[in-house]
Scaffold this active site. Sequence first.
Site, PDB file in Angstrom:
ATOM      1  N   GLY A  15      40.502  41.661  51.390  1.00  0.00           N
ATOM      2  CA  GLY A  15      41.097  42.951  51.090  1.00  0.00           C
ATOM      3  C   GLY A  15      42.011  43.429  52.189  1.00  0.00           C
ATOM      4  CB  CYS A  38      46.664  38.052  51.297  1.00  0.00           C
ATOM      5  SG  CYS A  38      45.622  39.455  50.850  1.00  0.00           S
ATOM      6  CD  GLU A  76      42.473  36.448  52.480  1.00  0.00           C
ATOM      7  OE1 GLU A  76      43.404  37.122  52.986  1.00  0.00           O
ATOM      8  OE2 GLU A  76      42.331  36.305  51.259  1.00  0.00           O
TER       9      GLU A  76
END
Length: 458
Positions: A210, A266, A232
């Site tokens: 997140g 991401c 992560e």
Amino acid sequence: MAIATINPATGETEREFTADDAATVDHKIGEAQAAFEVLHDTTFAQRAAWMRAAAELVEQEAEATARILVREMGKPLAQARGEVLKCAKNMRFYADHAEGIMADEPLDDPTSVGASRAYASYQPLGVVLAVMPWNYPLWQVVRFAAPALMAGNTGVLKHASNVPQAALYLDTIFERGGFPVGSFRTLLIGAREVKAVIEDPRVQAVTLTGSEPAGRSVASIAGGQVKKSVMELGGSDPFIVLPSADLEAAATTAVKARVQNNGQSCIAAKRFLVHTDVYDAFATLFADKMAALVVGDPMDETTDVGPVATESGRTELAELVDDAVAKGAKVLVGGAPLDGPGWFYPPTVLSELTDDMRIVMEETFGPVASLYRIADRDEAIRIANQTTFGLSSAVWTNDPDEQEFFIRELAAGAVFVNGMTVSYPELPFGGIKDSGFGRELAAEGLREFTNVKTIWRA
């Protein structure tokens, strides 16, 4: 935030769900703990059979599941299908390889430590909490859950509040494959309830994918409980193009790397650092290809880019672009939210960026690309490494010396040469700096939530 399916293509609320109360959460954690007492005593062969059965169900149900993902977070249908099938591939990878990865590792010469035999043994920890985001509603969870369950752990999931149907699907899939009842449980709770779950003595560890603020909060709570955590977090990945690169291939891949998952990844390339000798040619190719993308209904097979998943996400994206434009950035393509229902933002390319612009340091979570002109490889490294993030990176060059230079100097958890960042079950995944710590996938992901126990025998 309400626990609800709000279709980002229309802005309409399709389903609402009642949050779990404290007694329900306690019961589900209890189920996971009871399942662990059974699961950790089973053989790898048995777990593998259950995991393969669950993978087969995922494959059989791929079309219906993919449509849930589209309705909940807006990714194009073809990409949603790909995500579902990738989950099945990951499950099969760990079914095939977990036993070998978890095998005892003997010391070659145990007499050096005064033993007849000495080795390291990997043993499961227990119940692990997963706090997961909405952008890959199945993949982010399964890439944790498959290795965790194959190691003999059990899991409880706090998923993002805007993907409850995906979360509830995950609540059943492993059990339907044969795993003990309670092996993986979804908690329908809000962010405020996460602290109590981490502090529950039955929960042994936590993993989060997140935002950086969420990661800092969860990691600090886990640290206060002296519990293992894996984080992560965000990324602002550089995509570097040098004169020896194949510009057509680089530009085509750059578009895919930027707008995959509607730009909400991401590991999506976000900053495009192009050598001045090829900057103009690349900029033209890149902007033209971004402009040609079809933006529209994510259920339509011809759509390339769907909506941003949340209204607040589109607002934040627009604010970053507006800030850059107000400070002198040039808009090559796009640059403003689209009118009409839903939370659509067009593929956008910005150039002539300066360090006083927020977009230079902050993550853009949507189909917006930042284009930089660089003079040489040293400037490329300076700009690539100047953010607080360090998730992944890509460099396009056919010069072997340049390839080795960037592999060595890029501050990131991964470097992809003449390609785009992709996560594979076979390779470890994770970042450094504010992009987090720990690793998922491959052998490292399987061993993260184990007790590496030293065994010494006289």
